[in-house]
Design a protein around this motif. Structure first.
Motif, PDB file in Angstrom:
ATOM      1  N   HIS A 108       0.849  -1.198   0.000  1.00 17.43           N
ATOM      2  CA  HIS A 108       0.000   0.000   0.000  1.00 17.43           C
ATOM      3  C   HIS A 108       0.883   1.246   0.000  1.00 17.43           C
ATOM      4  N   GLY A 109       0.480   2.263  -0.742  1.00 19.95           N
ATOM      5  CA  GLY A 109       1.305   3.453  -0.880  1.00 19.95           C
ATOM      6  C   GLY A 109       2.484   3.158  -1.797  1.00 19.95           C
ATOM      7  N   ARG A 110       3.353   4.136  -1.901  1.00 21.62           N
ATOM      8  CA  ARG A 110       4.519   3.965  -2.773  1.00 21.62           C
ATOM      9  C   ARG A 110       5.711   3.430  -1.996  1.00 21.62           C
ATOM     10  N   TYR A 111       5.879   3.909  -0.766  1.00 19.84           N
ATOM     11  CA  TYR A 111       6.939   3.420   0.115  1.00 19.84           C
ATOM     12  C   TYR A 111       6.611   3.882   1.530  1.00 19.84           C
ATOM     13  N   PRO A 112       7.208   3.284   2.558  1.00 14.17           N
ATOM     14  CA  PRO A 112       6.859   3.635   3.944  1.00 14.17           C
ATOM     15  C   PRO A 112       7.377   5.022   4.325  1.00 14.17           C
ATOM     16  N   SER A 113       6.726   5.621   5.303  1.00 17.47           N
ATOM     17  CA  SER A 113       7.174   6.905   5.821  1.00 17.47           C
ATOM     18  C   SER A 113       8.407   6.717   6.699  1.00 17.47           C
ATOM     19  N   THR A 114       9.133   7.807   6.905  1.00 17.20           N
ATOM     20  CA  THR A 114      10.310   7.768   7.779  1.00 17.20           C
ATOM     21  C   THR A 114       9.915   7.342   9.192  1.00 17.20           C
ATOM     22  N   GLY A 115       8.783   7.872   9.680  1.00 13.47           N
ATOM     23  CA  GLY A 115       8.341   7.544  11.030  1.00 13.47           C
ATOM     24  C   GLY A 115       8.023   6.075  11.201  1.00 13.47           C
ATOM     25  N   PHE A 116       7.309   5.488  10.222  1.00 15.18           N
ATOM     26  CA  PHE A 116       6.938   4.080  10.358  1.00 15.18           C
ATOM     27  C   PHE A 116       8.164   3.183  10.198  1.00 15.18           C
ATOM     28  N   LEU A 117       9.066   3.531   9.298  1.00 15.57           N
ATOM     29  CA  LEU A 117      10.316   2.779   9.168  1.00 15.57           C
ATOM     30  C   LEU A 117      11.082   2.794  10.492  1.00 15.57           C
ATOM     31  N   THR A 118      11.108   3.948  11.139  1.00 17.38           N
ATOM     32  CA  THR A 118      11.811   4.075  12.413  1.00 17.38           C
ATOM     33  C   THR A 118      11.173   3.198  13.478  1.00 17.38           C
ATOM     34  N   LEU A 119       9.849   3.175  13.509  1.00 13.12           N
ATOM     35  CA  LEU A 119       9.146   2.347  14.489  1.00 13.12           C
ATOM     36  C   LEU A 119       9.471   0.871  14.281  1.00 13.12           C
ATOM     37  N   VAL A 120       9.373   0.378  13.042  1.00 13.28           N
ATOM     38  CA  VAL A 120       9.667  -1.034  12.789  1.00 13.28           C
ATOM     39  C   VAL A 120      11.130  -1.336  13.111  1.00 13.28           C
ATOM     40  N   LEU A 121      12.026  -0.408  12.770  1.00 10.27           N
ATOM     41  CA  LEU A 121      13.438  -0.594  13.090  1.00 10.27           C
ATOM     42  C   LEU A 121      13.647  -0.744  14.587  1.00 10.27           C
ATOM     43  N   SER A 122      12.901   0.024  15.387  1.00 10.03           N
ATOM     44  CA  SER A 122      13.064  -0.028  16.843  1.00 10.03           C
ATOM     45  C   SER A 122      12.722  -1.400  17.414  1.00 10.03           C
ATOM     46  N   LEU A 123      11.863  -2.150  16.719  1.00  7.14           N
ATOM     47  CA  LEU A 123      11.495  -3.479  17.202  1.00  7.14           C
ATOM     48  C   LEU A 123      12.691  -4.432  17.187  1.00  7.14           C
ATOM     49  N   TYR A 124      13.701  -4.097  16.378  1.00 11.89           N
ATOM     50  CA  TYR A 124      14.909  -4.916  16.288  1.00 11.89           C
ATOM     51  C   TYR A 124      15.997  -4.443  17.240  1.00 11.89           C
ATOM     52  N   LEU A 125      15.910  -3.195  17.677  1.00 12.70           N
ATOM     53  CA  LEU A 125      16.964  -2.622  18.506  1.00 12.70           C
ATOM     54  C   LEU A 125      16.658  -2.721  19.994  1.00 12.70           C
ATOM     55  N   CYS A 126      15.401  -2.995  20.351  1.00  7.19           N
ATOM     56  CA  CYS A 126      14.959  -2.818  21.735  1.00  7.19           C
ATOM     57  C   CYS A 126      14.210  -4.042  22.242  1.00  7.19           C
ATOM     58  N   ASP A 127      14.162  -4.163  23.567  1.00  8.99           N
ATOM     59  CA  ASP A 127      13.360  -5.203  24.216  1.00  8.99           C
ATOM     60  C   ASP A 127      11.996  -4.671  24.626  1.00  8.99           C
ATOM     61  N   GLU A 128      11.918  -3.358  24.807  1.00 12.36           N
ATOM     62  CA  GLU A 128      10.655  -2.718  25.193  1.00 12.36           C
ATOM     63  C   GLU A 128      10.575  -1.390  24.450  1.00 12.36           C
TER      64      GLU A 128
END
Length: 316
Positions: A241-261
């Motif tokens: 959906h859309g053309r590509y993800p927003s910077t904010g949403f990319l950052t959120l998904v990235l945080s799931l890999y960097l953090c435990d909480e």
């Protein structure tokens, strides 16, 4: 006759016992597979993000390495997708040459702390929504081990609501700002010219590392997001959906890999329904997402919150 009945009864009793114990053993094995014992927790938080969850596990198992490195580049297929979100039509060979040059100038070592039963890595992902105004979230945001901020969002003058600690700052050339020497730049390249922007100052004549500008010195601490990670979020999370993800949403998904909480602040509209930034007045009340599926991204944030994978602080 009586002995024969006793024998049959004994055989049936044994068969029943074997069935019961076998079923109990199978249930125990399944339980252990899905819910590891407490002393085998993946982190030291009360609730670890990466503890087994079928829905989230299915999304995350397809992820590539989030960051580019000399040993982790992209395929030509991924390059062709990435090329579609930009106007630059230079070749895959030119891209590879540019990336090699970037890593010659800025050697990158991706070295994040991994999850551990003895460690709880807490992260605050701070967006720029006007709903942070009056929230007084500042002390709570600064309490996290890692604070990730995005694009032009300032802290000076807004400390009460947004805090002043920044561990990683996500930016691309158009949103670049000076950072202090305690903050690491996480660079999001949306096109080849963004990568060229990194190396252009050093390509000029008579510039040496001794006289390099303050802005460029900070780039030595940078991490560059892998275009393959952008494609993964677009295909797997947002289902194209859309053309590509927003910077904010990319950052959120990235945080799931960097953090435990993960705790999320400053996303969405304010109470009046305005999609303003907390640091500037924007009268346009429409969701200004450009090429991004803003509503779907917001729904994912709410779903992650309802599934208790993140905590979403909605602001005021």
């Amino acid at each position: 006759m009586l002995q024969r009945k006793l024998l049959v009864f004994f055989v049936l009793l044994c068969a029943t016992a074997i069935g019961v114990f076998s079923r109990a053993s199978w249930i125990l094995n399944v339980y252990q597979d899905f819910f590891p014992p407490q002393n085998e927790s993946v982190c030291a938080c009360n609730k670890c993000l990466m503890e087994y969850d079928p829905w989230l596990s299915e999304l995350m198992k397809e992820s590539p390495e989030p960051f580019l490195s000399p040993t982790n580049n992209i395929s030509e297929d991924t390059f062709n997708w990435w090329k579609k979100i930009q106007t630059d039509r230079r070749s895959f060979a030119f891209y590879n040459k540019t990336v090699n040059k970037v890593f010659q100038i800025f050697p990158t070592k991706v070295n994040f702390t991994r999850s551990s039963p003895d460690l709880c890595r807490t992260c605050a992902v701070v967006g720029n929504s006007g709903n942070l105004n009056g929230s007084r979230y500042g002390p709570l945001i600064d309490f996290h081990d890692i604070v990730i901020r995005i694009n032009l969002g300032p802290t000076k003058g807004f400390e009460r609501d947004v805090g002043n600690k920044t561990t990683y700052h996500v930016m691309y050339p158009r949103s670049f700002k000076k950072l202090d020497n305690t903050t690491h730049l996480v660079f999001f390249p949306f096109k080849i010219s963004d990568l060229l922007w990194l190396i252009r100052p050093l390509a000029q004549k008579n510039i040496t590392l001794t006289y390099i500008s303050y802005d460029v010195i900070l780039l030595f601490t940078k991490l560059s997001l892998n275009p393959a990670f952008m494609k993964y979020v677009h295909y797997v999370w947002l289902e194209k959906h859309g053309r590509y993800p927003s910077t904010g949403f990319l950052t959120l998904v990235l945080s799931l890999y960097l953090c435990d909480e993960v705790n999320v602040f400053g996303f969405g509209a304010d109470k009046k329904g305005n999609w303003n930034h907390y640091y500037e007045e924007i009268k346009n009340t429409r969701l200004r997402t450009g090429q991004h599926p803003g509503k779907l991204e917001y729904q994912y944030i709410e779903k992650l919150h309802k599934q208790r994978k993140i905590h979403f602080f909605r602001g005021w």
